[in-house]
Scaffold this motif. Structure first.
Motif, PDB file in Angstrom:
ATOM      1  N   UNK A   1       0.562  -0.968   0.373  1.00  0.00           N
ATOM      2  CA  UNK A   1       0.255   0.233   0.670  1.00  0.00           C
ATOM      3  C   UNK A   1       0.710   1.885  -0.100  1.00  0.00           C
ATOM      4  N   UNK A   2       2.105   1.371   0.655  1.00  0.00           N
ATOM      5  CA  UNK A   2       2.524   2.632   0.340  1.00  0.00           C
ATOM      6  C   UNK A   2       2.625   3.642  -0.433  1.00  0.00           C
ATOM      7  N   UNK A   3       3.608   2.993  -1.892  1.00  0.00           N
ATOM      8  CA  UNK A   3       3.765   3.426  -2.851  1.00  0.00           C
ATOM      9  C   UNK A   3       2.454   4.281  -3.735  1.00  0.00           C
ATOM     10  N   UNK A   4       1.267   3.302  -3.757  1.00  0.00           N
ATOM     11  CA  UNK A   4      -0.140   4.523  -4.353  1.00  0.00           C
ATOM     12  C   UNK A   4      -1.193   4.733  -3.165  1.00  0.00           C
ATOM     13  N   UNK A  45      -1.718   8.686  -3.624  1.00  0.00           N
ATOM     14  CA  UNK A  45      -2.361   9.184  -3.773  1.00  0.00           C
ATOM     15  C   UNK A  45      -3.179  10.894  -2.377  1.00  0.00           C
ATOM     16  N   UNK A  46      -2.408  10.635  -1.140  1.00  0.00           N
ATOM     17  CA  UNK A  46      -1.771  11.772  -0.651  1.00  0.00           C
ATOM     18  C   UNK A  46      -1.634  12.906  -0.968  1.00  0.00           C
ATOM     19  N   UNK A  47      -0.565  12.507  -1.589  1.00  0.00           N
ATOM     20  CA  UNK A  47       0.140  13.903  -2.541  1.00  0.00           C
ATOM     21  C   UNK A  47      -1.200  14.229  -3.489  1.00  0.00           C
ATOM     22  N   UNK A  97      -9.826  12.001 -10.092  1.00  0.00           N
ATOM     23  CA  UNK A  97      -9.023  12.511  -8.614  1.00  0.00           C
ATOM     24  C   UNK A  97      -9.341  10.623  -7.420  1.00  0.00           C
ATOM     25  N   UNK A  98     -11.200  10.188  -7.811  1.00  0.00           N
ATOM     26  CA  UNK A  98     -10.828   9.036  -7.139  1.00  0.00           C
ATOM     27  C   UNK A  98     -10.934   7.869  -7.916  1.00  0.00           C
ATOM     28  N   UNK A  99     -10.012   7.815  -8.781  1.00  0.00           N
ATOM     29  CA  UNK A  99      -9.110   6.869  -8.816  1.00  0.00           C
ATOM     30  C   UNK A  99      -7.997   6.680  -9.192  1.00  0.00           C
ATOM     31  N   UNK A 100      -7.049   7.364  -8.609  1.00  0.00           N
ATOM     32  CA  UNK A 100      -5.646   7.360  -8.961  1.00  0.00           C
ATOM     33  C   UNK A 100      -5.067   6.375  -7.786  1.00  0.00           C
ATOM     34  N   UNK A 101      -5.711   6.092  -6.595  1.00  0.00           N
ATOM     35  CA  UNK A 101      -4.838   4.968  -6.011  1.00  0.00           C
ATOM     36  C   UNK A 101      -5.213   3.706  -6.601  1.00  0.00           C
ATOM     37  N   UNK A 102      -6.175   3.638  -7.313  1.00  0.00           N
ATOM     38  CA  UNK A 102      -6.923   2.405  -8.388  1.00  0.00           C
ATOM     39  C   UNK A 102      -6.087   2.108  -9.412  1.00  0.00           C
TER      40      UNK A 102
END
Length: 323
Positions: A33-36, A40-42, A261-266
């Motif tokens: 989970x670290x990089x995604x 996403x936080x950035x 925006x809502x798919x950056x992590x995915x």
């Protein structure tokens, strides 16, 4: 971070090969989970024209760890043995996790959180695979991680086998290329922000940085096969890591500007999943080639070709943002 740390501590207590593999799996699951999550936080905290430098800083933290690890871990290994080495790093990770958790806060207000959660829950991941840009990012980033993983797994072994250096010496020399990789990340982030502030298209400018960095890294990796001395080899490998991490930082910046925006992590998770799956071949294939040829030449040439092909994937497939 806690799962990763507990897996590290457990590695220092293993009693056989099966338990060692189990702790390695736990380590990978904890790292995933670290990089995604970080990028996403950035994305949530910074505007497009400000994201390059924070992205470079976050990414550089990974190679700074890799730079400090060889001399530090070699010292622990030679002084106390391999079990205390793993346990010490794991306990340090627990301290970092417990210190970080109460400090971080989300930049998204509660009402926005609800709407974002609802949007993500309705997303069918299979629809993402219909976008050429997604395939370009997954295949292209595979070239980035293939190079990064090859050097991460085999740099000390290469210096020992090809240039006959001692374990203590390789521990210190191996830090230099990873430090150069960190510098590449920071410069990439600064360059990306500068281009956007001057009016460059965020997607096209990051794509330019990715492709140019990967081509230069491929050329440097190929040049390693002709290095006449250990000093030359370390310098050229350092440049290969400088350019590959220069490209990799912009690749994570591309995730931020090419994704809703809502798919950056995915999207970041898909990119990482495919690239990790592909890059996991690098250490195994290199070891297999080394067993049969007793030389790193073919493995390094293959790495250079994979990096170049990754650049071509970005160049040909990434054309527009994901809608």
């Amino acid at each position: 971070m806690l799962l990763w740390s507990f897996a590290q501590v457990a590695t220092g207590m293993v009693s056989g090969f099966a338990s060692l593999i189990a702790t390695r799996i736990g380590l990978g699951a904890g790292e995933a989970p670290f990089l995604p999550g970080g990028f996403k936080a950035i994305h949530d905290w910074y505007e497009t024209r400000e994201r390059g430098v924070p992205t470079g800083i976050l990414n550089a933290s990974t190679t700074l760890g890799q730079a400090f690890a060889p001399p530090l871990l070699t010292l622990l290994l030679l002084s106390y043995g391999w079990r205390p080495m793993f346990i010490s790093i794991g306990l340090l990770g627990v301290v970092v996790a417990l210190a970080w958790y109460p400090v971080y806060r989300d930049s998204v207000v509660p009402s926005e959180k609800c709407s974002v959660a609802q949007s993500v829950s309705r997303v069918a991941w299979r629809d993402l695979f219909r976008h050429r840009t997604i395939w370009g990012m997954m295949l292209g980033f595979s070239g980035v991680n293939y190079t990064a993983w090859l050097y991460l797994a085999w740099l000390p072994g290469y210096l020992e086998a090809a240039h006959h250096l001692s374990l203590r010496t390789t521990g210190w020399l191996a830090a230099i290329p990873f430090l150069m990789g960190s510098v590449g990340m920071l410069i990439s982030g600064f360059t990306a922000d500068t281009l956007v502030r001057r009016g460059a298209n965020p997607l096209k400018s990051r794509k330019l940085l990715i492709v140019s960095g990967m081509i230069c890294s491929a050329a440097c990796t190929f040049a390693v096969t002709h290095a006449a001395s250990s000093g030359a080899a370390v310098g050229i490998i350092g440049m290969a890591l400088f350019f590959i991490h220069f490209a990799g930082t912009s690749a994570w910046g591309l995730v931020q500007v090419a994704s809703p925006s809502h798919l950056v992590g995915s999207v970041g998770a898909l990119q990482n999943f495919c690239s990790f799956l592909f890059a996991s071949v690098a250490p195994v294939l290199t070891g297999w080639i080394l067993d049969r040829t007793h030389s790193f030449q073919i493995a390094l040439v293959i790495c250079a070709c994979v990096t170049f092909l990754g650049a071509m994937a970005y160049l040909s497939l990434v054309q527009k943002p994901i809608e």
